[in-house]
Design an enzyme around this catalytic site. Structure first.
Site, PDB file in Angstrom:
ATOM      1  N   HIS A  18       7.282  63.833  10.491  1.00  0.00           N
ATOM      2  CA  HIS A  18       6.447  64.267   9.367  1.00  0.00           C
ATOM      3  C   HIS A  18       5.030  63.703   9.491  1.00  0.00           C
ATOM      4  CE1 HIS A  18       9.503  66.147   6.648  1.00  0.00           C
ATOM      5  NE2 HIS A  18      10.255  65.645   7.612  1.00  0.00           N
ATOM      6  N   ASP A  56       2.798  66.354   2.263  1.00  0.00           N
ATOM      7  CA  ASP A  56       4.026  66.689   2.974  1.00  0.00           C
ATOM      8  C   ASP A  56       4.921  67.621   2.159  1.00  0.00           C
ATOM      9  OD1 ASP A  56       5.782  65.598   5.404  1.00  0.00           O
ATOM     10  OD2 ASP A  56       7.085  65.845   3.672  1.00  0.00           O
ATOM     11  N   HIS A  85      16.998  67.487  20.641  1.00  0.00           N
ATOM     12  CA  HIS A  85      17.745  67.764  19.406  1.00  0.00           C
ATOM     13  C   HIS A  85      17.192  69.005  18.701  1.00  0.00           C
ATOM     14  CE1 HIS A  85      14.129  65.876  18.075  1.00  0.00           C
ATOM     15  NE2 HIS A  85      14.500  65.679  16.833  1.00  0.00           N
ATOM     16  N   SER A 115       9.118  68.549  18.647  1.00  0.00           N
ATOM     17  CA  SER A 115       9.524  68.496  20.052  1.00  0.00           C
ATOM     18  C   SER A 115       9.497  69.892  20.661  1.00  0.00           C
ATOM     19  CB  SER A 115      10.929  67.896  20.186  1.00  0.00           C
ATOM     20  OG  SER A 115      10.888  66.542  19.821  1.00  0.00           O
ATOM     21  N   GLN A 149      17.682  71.745  12.564  1.00  0.00           N
ATOM     22  CA  GLN A 149      17.583  71.847  14.029  1.00  0.00           C
ATOM     23  C   GLN A 149      18.305  73.053  14.637  1.00  0.00           C
ATOM     24  OE1 GLN A 149      18.812  67.851  14.926  1.00  0.00           O
ATOM     25  NE2 GLN A 149      17.053  67.016  13.853  1.00  0.00           N
TER      26      GLN A 149
END
Ligand code: BUP
Length: 473
Positions: free
Chosen positions: A18, A116, A367, A372, A392
């Site tokens: 985050h 956020d 993951h 990523s 995910q």
């Protein structure tokens, strides 16, 4: 952009996943001479986060002002989770009322407040009193945002019902061709009395009260979902969704500051330099996923048997990396020796983007955390996703649909099911030898670079809007 200084306040939440996008978006605006106030919830959960915040602030000493939000300690008996990151989300949610005096005492008037995604509902009473617009940055994919936004549509005729009762086998979202199967929905949303469920449902309904959403995605990767969101197909009344991706890693993220490489990155890069092109498998499950004891041995076996050399970032603890237990204790000396023969094991925080960009890296076992995935797309590396929890599966599906990744659905959630070493080895071989995956990843890398170059102009447009919005008030 405007006669007036554009002054933006940013508020991140818990976890590197985050914090990274928050700081990268802030850096995007800083490049245009904006002034930034970074509000930092204190204390942070992990050392990795506090180090990153310090590096960010010291990289922009004249443009960034740091202001702490001192969190009110949470009574753990009032929440139904032991996950340190979820506890922090909730602690921040319950402390944001303290923001009003902080925001009103800023010496330069605010042009916009950007915070956020996990803070939407508690911040509404605060942002309603501001004279500037407020935006969130969404930390996942546009597909996930579509799901999140569409939840309030699904909930509307089922007032008060638990999502597990109205989420069907396949969630069909208007404007999005492939439905989201129930098995991909974050498990915490389907559990009774889960903290996540109440946050998610409340926040989904409040999305319409925002002035906009920044998201780390781009047209070529998620054009369909971005269009469905912006054309009002996913849910009525949504604010504009700005695809500002791919967000690039910035200099302040370098773990070894001061020019000279030291610490783990030097030895990693030296080792990678010795390997042949696209021969190394990089393995990392993000900063908040500890690989379960039951899985570690099979993970090691899979890597040893896959036939490629590997760089394995191991995380045995949920927070930070000061391992109490040695990997050898878990693997035994015989397996540990084989691991050391074929690869490199790293326990420290690494510079992931630098690793992904190294020519020796030929595949990423991940993951499927959204940052990523975006970093992998940026570097054109094929992905083998192994979703562990949360969003995910939905993010891994984006990588699969776009052709840059594979995701063995039958593996289930990594946080719940154990996958055997031989199966892991088989899938790694499949990823590493799949030519069409490599070609597609290279094409997407080109598209990502093009989007980033065009994004320079795009970012200017957002800023014009931000500034223009603030002038209206
Ligand atoms: Br671990 C690790 N170095 O050693 P995701 C992670 N990262 O730079 P997350 C490092 O952390 P959720 C390390 O590059 C990425 O930007 C990595 O974000 C960086 O997953 C970020 O991939 C990780 O979104 O959890 O934070 O584990 O999936 O919940 O966002």
């Amino acid at each position: 952009v405007s006669e007036r200084v554009v002054h933006l306040a940013f508020l991140p939440s818990a976890g590197i996943g985050h914090l990274n996008p928050c700081l990268r978006i802030a850096a995007l605006f800083l490049r245009y001479g904006c002034k930034v106030t970074l509000i930092t919830p204190k204390p942070t959960v992990s050392l990795a986060e506090s180090n990153l915040i310090s590096r960010f602030c010291s990289s922009f000493p004249h443009q960034v002002t740091r202001t702490d939000l001192n969190l009110i300690p949470l009574d753990p008996t009032t929440v139904n989770t032991s996950d340190p990151f979820w506890l922090q989300f909730e602690t921040i949610r319950r402390s944001v009322h303290l923001l009003a005096p902080i925001l009103s005492s800023l010496s330069t008037p605010l042009s916009a407040f950007i915070y956020d995604v996990s803070l939407i509902s508690p911040l509404i009473p605060v942002t309603e009193k501001l004279t500037c617009p407020s935006y969130i940055y969404f930390t996942s994919s546009a597909r996930m945002l579509s799901f999140f936004a569409h939840l309030s549509v699904l909930a509307a005729p089922n007032q008060g019902a638990h999502p597990s009762s109205f989420i069907g086998d396949d969630i069909k979202i208007p404007g999005i061709a492939s439905p989201i199967p129930r098995s991909s929905v974050p498990t915490v949303l389907l559990q009774p009395n889960s903290l996540f469920e109440s946050i998610f449902m409340e926040d989904s309904a409040n999305l319409a009260k925002l002035n906009g959403v920044f998201i780390n995605s781009f047209e070529e990767l998620e054009g369909e979902a971005l269009a469905a969101l912006n054309e009002g197909k996913v849910a009525k009344g949504l604010p504009p969704v700005y695809g500002v991706g791919p967000l690039m890693a910035c200099e302040f993220e370098e773990v070894d500051q001061g020019g000279q490489r030291g610490g783990c990155m030097r030895s990693i890069l030296e080792w990678l330099d010795e390997q042949s092109e696209t021969s190394v498998v990089y393995v990392c499950f993000g900063n908040r996923t500890a690989t379960r004891r039951e899985q570690i041995k099979d993970m090691a076996l899979g890597l040893v048997e896959c036939g490629y050399s590997f760089l394995w970032v191991v995380k045995l603890k949920e927070v930070d990396r000061e391992e109490e237990e040695d990997l050898e204790e878990v693997l035994g000396s015989e397996l540990m020796n084989k691991v050391k023969e074929k690869g490199v094991v790293e326990k420290e925080f690494v510079e992931q983007v630098e690793i992904l960009g190294h020519p020796s890296v030929g595949g990423f076992v991940s993951h499927g955390g959204w940052n990523s995935i975006m970093e992998t797309v940026w570097e054109g590396v094929p992905i083998l996703s192994w979703p562990q929890s949360g969003d995910q599966k939905i993010t891994s599906e984006t990588a699969r649909i776009s052709g840059v990744g594979i995701w063995p659905h039958e593996w289930g959630w990594g946080a719940q099911e154990v996958v055997k070493g031989e199966e892991i080895a088989k899938r790694i071989k499949e990823m590493m030898s799949n030519e069409s995956l490599r070609v597609r990843a290279a094409e997407m890398k080109k598209a990502a670079r093009k989007a980033a170059a065009a994004g320079v102009g795009g970012s200017c447009e957002f800023m014009v809007e931000v500034a223009a919005d603030s002038q209206k008030n």
